[in-house]
Design an enzyme around this catalytic site. Structure first.
Site, PDB file in Angstrom:
ATOM      1  N   LYS A  29     -25.912 -24.990   0.650  1.00  0.00           N
ATOM      2  CA  LYS A  29     -27.324 -25.371   0.675  1.00  0.00           C
ATOM      3  C   LYS A  29     -27.662 -26.229  -0.554  1.00  0.00           C
ATOM      4  O   LYS A  29     -26.856 -26.330  -1.489  1.00  0.00           O
ATOM      5  CB  LYS A  29     -28.168 -24.091   0.734  1.00  0.00           C
ATOM      6  CG  LYS A  29     -27.946 -23.283   2.026  1.00  0.00           C
ATOM      7  CD  LYS A  29     -28.757 -21.991   2.021  1.00  0.00           C
ATOM      8  CE  LYS A  29     -28.642 -21.248   3.342  1.00  0.00           C
ATOM      9  NZ  LYS A  29     -29.456 -20.009   3.350  1.00  0.00           N
ATOM     10  N   TYR A  69     -32.654 -23.036  12.691  1.00  0.00           N
ATOM     11  CA  TYR A  69     -33.371 -21.811  12.324  1.00  0.00           C
ATOM     12  C   TYR A  69     -34.427 -21.426  13.365  1.00  0.00           C
ATOM     13  O   TYR A  69     -35.438 -20.802  13.012  1.00  0.00           O
ATOM     14  CB  TYR A  69     -34.011 -21.977  10.941  1.00  0.00           C
ATOM     15  CG  TYR A  69     -33.018 -21.888   9.789  1.00  0.00           C
ATOM     16  CD1 TYR A  69     -32.169 -20.784   9.659  1.00  0.00           C
ATOM     17  CD2 TYR A  69     -32.941 -22.881   8.819  1.00  0.00           C
ATOM     18  CE1 TYR A  69     -31.265 -20.695   8.601  1.00  0.00           C
ATOM     19  CE2 TYR A  69     -32.040 -22.787   7.751  1.00  0.00           C
ATOM     20  CZ  TYR A  69     -31.203 -21.691   7.654  1.00  0.00           C
ATOM     21  OH  TYR A  69     -30.314 -21.588   6.602  1.00  0.00           O
ATOM     22  N   PHE A  77     -41.533 -16.740   5.796  1.00  0.00           N
ATOM     23  CA  PHE A  77     -40.857 -17.638   4.860  1.00  0.00           C
ATOM     24  C   PHE A  77     -40.333 -18.915   5.532  1.00  0.00           C
ATOM     25  O   PHE A  77     -39.683 -19.737   4.888  1.00  0.00           O
ATOM     26  CB  PHE A  77     -39.699 -16.903   4.163  1.00  0.00           C
ATOM     27  CG  PHE A  77     -38.680 -16.314   5.113  1.00  0.00           C
ATOM     28  CD1 PHE A  77     -37.663 -17.090   5.661  1.00  0.00           C
ATOM     29  CD2 PHE A  77     -38.744 -14.974   5.464  1.00  0.00           C
ATOM     30  CE1 PHE A  77     -36.738 -16.546   6.531  1.00  0.00           C
ATOM     31  CE2 PHE A  77     -37.814 -14.416   6.339  1.00  0.00           C
ATOM     32  CZ  PHE A  77     -36.807 -15.208   6.873  1.00  0.00           C
ATOM     33  N   ARG A 105     -18.692 -14.092   6.873  1.00  0.00           N
ATOM     34  CA  ARG A 105     -19.916 -13.349   6.546  1.00  0.00           C
ATOM     35  C   ARG A 105     -19.645 -12.376   5.396  1.00  0.00           C
ATOM     36  O   ARG A 105     -20.470 -12.215   4.497  1.00  0.00           O
ATOM     37  CB  ARG A 105     -20.422 -12.575   7.773  1.00  0.00           C
ATOM     38  CG  ARG A 105     -20.931 -13.446   8.904  1.00  0.00           C
ATOM     39  CD  ARG A 105     -22.257 -14.108   8.615  1.00  0.00           C
ATOM     40  NE  ARG A 105     -23.366 -13.175   8.584  1.00  0.00           N
ATOM     41  CZ  ARG A 105     -24.641 -13.543   8.487  1.00  0.00           C
ATOM     42  NH1 ARG A 105     -24.964 -14.839   8.432  1.00  0.00           N
ATOM     43  NH2 ARG A 105     -25.603 -12.658   8.444  1.00  0.00           N
ATOM     44  N   THR A 111     -27.529 -11.404   2.847  1.00  0.00           N
ATOM     45  CA  THR A 111     -28.538 -12.477   2.811  1.00  0.00           C
ATOM     46  C   THR A 111     -29.298 -12.470   1.488  1.00  0.00           C
ATOM     47  O   THR A 111     -29.562 -13.520   0.900  1.00  0.00           O
ATOM     48  CB  THR A 111     -29.545 -12.280   3.975  1.00  0.00           C
ATOM     49  OG1 THR A 111     -28.810 -12.291   5.203  1.00  0.00           O
ATOM     50  CG2 THR A 111     -30.589 -13.378   3.987  1.00  0.00           C
ATOM     51  N   ARG A 122     -22.593 -15.169  -2.557  1.00  0.00           N
ATOM     52  CA  ARG A 122     -23.972 -14.907  -2.998  1.00  0.00           C
ATOM     53  C   ARG A 122     -24.015 -13.906  -4.147  1.00  0.00           C
ATOM     54  O   ARG A 122     -24.850 -14.016  -5.055  1.00  0.00           O
ATOM     55  CB  ARG A 122     -24.800 -14.417  -1.812  1.00  0.00           C
ATOM     56  CG  ARG A 122     -25.115 -15.536  -0.821  1.00  0.00           C
ATOM     57  CD  ARG A 122     -25.629 -14.992   0.481  1.00  0.00           C
ATOM     58  NE  ARG A 122     -26.076 -16.027   1.411  1.00  0.00           N
ATOM     59  CZ  ARG A 122     -26.302 -15.806   2.704  1.00  0.00           C
ATOM     60  NH1 ARG A 122     -26.100 -14.602   3.231  1.00  0.00           N
ATOM     61  NH2 ARG A 122     -26.708 -16.793   3.479  1.00  0.00           N
ATOM     62  N   ASN A 132     -30.121 -18.857  -1.825  1.00  0.00           N
ATOM     63  CA  ASN A 132     -28.891 -18.062  -1.691  1.00  0.00           C
ATOM     64  C   ASN A 132     -27.632 -18.889  -1.420  1.00  0.00           C
ATOM     65  O   ASN A 132     -26.644 -18.392  -0.877  1.00  0.00           O
ATOM     66  CB  ASN A 132     -29.082 -16.922  -0.672  1.00  0.00           C
ATOM     67  CG  ASN A 132     -29.398 -17.418   0.711  1.00  0.00           C
ATOM     68  OD1 ASN A 132     -29.503 -18.628   0.935  1.00  0.00           O
ATOM     69  ND2 ASN A 132     -29.542 -16.505   1.658  1.00  0.00           N
ATOM     70  N   HIS A 135     -24.772 -20.968   3.737  1.00  0.00           N
ATOM     71  CA  HIS A 135     -25.029 -20.472   5.092  1.00  0.00           C
ATOM     72  C   HIS A 135     -23.693 -20.180   5.764  1.00  0.00           C
ATOM     73  O   HIS A 135     -22.729 -20.917   5.580  1.00  0.00           O
ATOM     74  CB  HIS A 135     -25.769 -21.527   5.923  1.00  0.00           C
ATOM     75  CG  HIS A 135     -25.760 -21.202   7.399  1.00  0.00           C
ATOM     76  ND1 HIS A 135     -26.634 -20.296   7.964  1.00  0.00           N
ATOM     77  CD2 HIS A 135     -24.944 -21.616   8.403  1.00  0.00           C
ATOM     78  CE1 HIS A 135     -26.366 -20.185   9.260  1.00  0.00           C
ATOM     79  NE2 HIS A 135     -25.353 -20.969   9.554  1.00  0.00           N
ATOM     80  N   GLU A 146     -24.124 -23.862  16.543  1.00  0.00           N
ATOM     81  CA  GLU A 146     -24.378 -24.550  15.269  1.00  0.00           C
ATOM     82  C   GLU A 146     -23.409 -25.711  15.073  1.00  0.00           C
ATOM     83  O   GLU A 146     -23.796 -26.783  14.598  1.00  0.00           O
ATOM     84  CB  GLU A 146     -24.273 -23.555  14.110  1.00  0.00           C
ATOM     85  CG  GLU A 146     -25.426 -22.554  14.094  1.00  0.00           C
ATOM     86  CD  GLU A 146     -25.288 -21.491  13.004  1.00  0.00           C
ATOM     87  OE1 GLU A 146     -24.291 -21.541  12.240  1.00  0.00           O
ATOM     88  OE2 GLU A 146     -26.169 -20.627  12.926  1.00  0.00           O
TER      89      GLU A 146
HETATM   90  P1  ADP Z   1     -28.373 -15.312   6.815  1.00  0.00           P
HETATM   91  O1  ADP Z   1     -28.493 -16.689   6.186  1.00  0.00           O
HETATM   92  O2  ADP Z   1     -27.678 -14.359   5.885  1.00  0.00           O
HETATM   93  O3  ADP Z   1     -27.756 -15.346   8.186  1.00  0.00           O
HETATM   94  P2  ADP Z   1     -31.056 -14.992   7.968  1.00  0.00           P
HETATM   95  O4  ADP Z   1     -30.590 -15.667   9.207  1.00  0.00           O
HETATM   96  O5  ADP Z   1     -31.808 -13.709   8.106  1.00  0.00           O
HETATM   97  O6  ADP Z   1     -29.845 -14.706   6.960  1.00  0.00           O
HETATM   98  O7  ADP Z   1     -31.992 -15.982   7.156  1.00  0.00           O
HETATM   99  C1  ADP Z   1     -31.708 -17.333   7.077  1.00  0.00           C
HETATM  100  C2  ADP Z   1     -32.046 -17.829   5.707  1.00  0.00           C
HETATM  101  O8  ADP Z   1     -33.448 -17.708   5.508  1.00  0.00           O
HETATM  102  C3  ADP Z   1     -31.439 -17.046   4.553  1.00  0.00           C
HETATM  103  O9  ADP Z   1     -30.102 -17.379   4.276  1.00  0.00           O
HETATM  104  C4  ADP Z   1     -32.385 -17.426   3.425  1.00  0.00           C
HETATM  105  O10 ADP Z   1     -32.084 -18.738   2.940  1.00  0.00           O
HETATM  106  C5  ADP Z   1     -33.720 -17.455   4.142  1.00  0.00           C
HETATM  107  N1  ADP Z   1     -34.423 -16.166   4.031  1.00  0.00           N
HETATM  108  C6  ADP Z   1     -34.160 -15.039   4.688  1.00  0.00           C
HETATM  109  N2  ADP Z   1     -35.017 -14.043   4.340  1.00  0.00           N
HETATM  110  C7  ADP Z   1     -35.852 -14.589   3.415  1.00  0.00           C
HETATM  111  C8  ADP Z   1     -36.955 -14.101   2.659  1.00  0.00           C
HETATM  112  N3  ADP Z   1     -37.379 -12.843   2.771  1.00  0.00           N
HETATM  113  N4  ADP Z   1     -37.566 -14.954   1.811  1.00  0.00           N
HETATM  114  C9  ADP Z   1     -37.178 -16.227   1.680  1.00  0.00           C
HETATM  115  N5  ADP Z   1     -36.135 -16.762   2.369  1.00  0.00           N
HETATM  116  C10 ADP Z   1     -35.471 -15.954   3.226  1.00  0.00           C
END
Ligand code: ADP
Length: 169
Positions: A29, A69, A77, A105, A111, A122, A132, A135, A146
């Protein structure tokens, strides 16, 4: 067997691992790119034994991100996530290998970096969920979608063809 060419191909055959061609999408990212973490992240996946089959650096568009997304559209968020993801270039990669989706993962970690184990990307490089670093696709089906969203098939490498060709020179 010559060193270099074809080594991974022959080793995977001799260990008896199934010839699995599972693929996943990994993206560094904008914060990871800006902090010069691209090399270290690639190194972890290479070290683990996965094959890099696609790689590009780009400024992500709103269109691609809203598709990527789409499951998070209702989250509070969501808008800040899109702002974050468009704040600079991303490095998008496709990695291939046995169980690569689940293993990635685990390598990427929770996350929320505050809950991510040390030793994960992370857990080692970040501390807040809004930045974070990386992805990783969360399922084999999700990875397929994707990969199609971010890459054209012609931009992905077929290691088996390439290795067979290079060893038969
Ligand atoms: P992952 O990336 O681990 O698969 P998610 O699909 O739940 O997790 O979320 C996608 C992305 O959205 C996260 O990697 C992070 O960048 C962002 N994100 C998730 N939860 C939050 C939050 N509570 N506040 C801000 N950003 C968030």
């Amino acid at each position: 067997l010559r060193p270099g060419h074809g080594f991974v191909w022959h080793r995977s055959k001799s260990t008896g691992l199934p010839d699995v061609r599972e693929r996943t999408l990994i993206a560094v990212k904008p914060d990871g790119v800006q902090r010069r973490l691209v090399g270290q992240i690639i190194q972890r996946f290479e070290q683990r034994g996965f094959k890099l089959v696609g790689l590009k650096m780009l400024q992500a568009s709103q269109d691609v991100l809203s598709e990527h997304y789409c499951g998070l559209r209702t989250k509070p968020f969501y808008n800040s996530l899109l702002r974050y993801m468009t704040s600079g270039p991303v490095v998008v990669m496709v990695w291939e290998g046995h169980n690569v989706v689940q293993t990635s993962r685990t390598m990427v970690g929770h996350t929320n970096p505050a809950e991510a184990m040390a030793g994960t990307v992370r857990g080692d490089f970040s501390m807040h969920v809004s930045r974070n670093v990386v992805h990783a696709s969360d399922s084999v089906e999700g990875a397929q979608k994707e990969i199609q969203l971010w890459f054209q098939a012609k931009d992905l490498v077929d290691w088996d063809c390439w290795v067979q060709t290079s060893t038969s020179e």
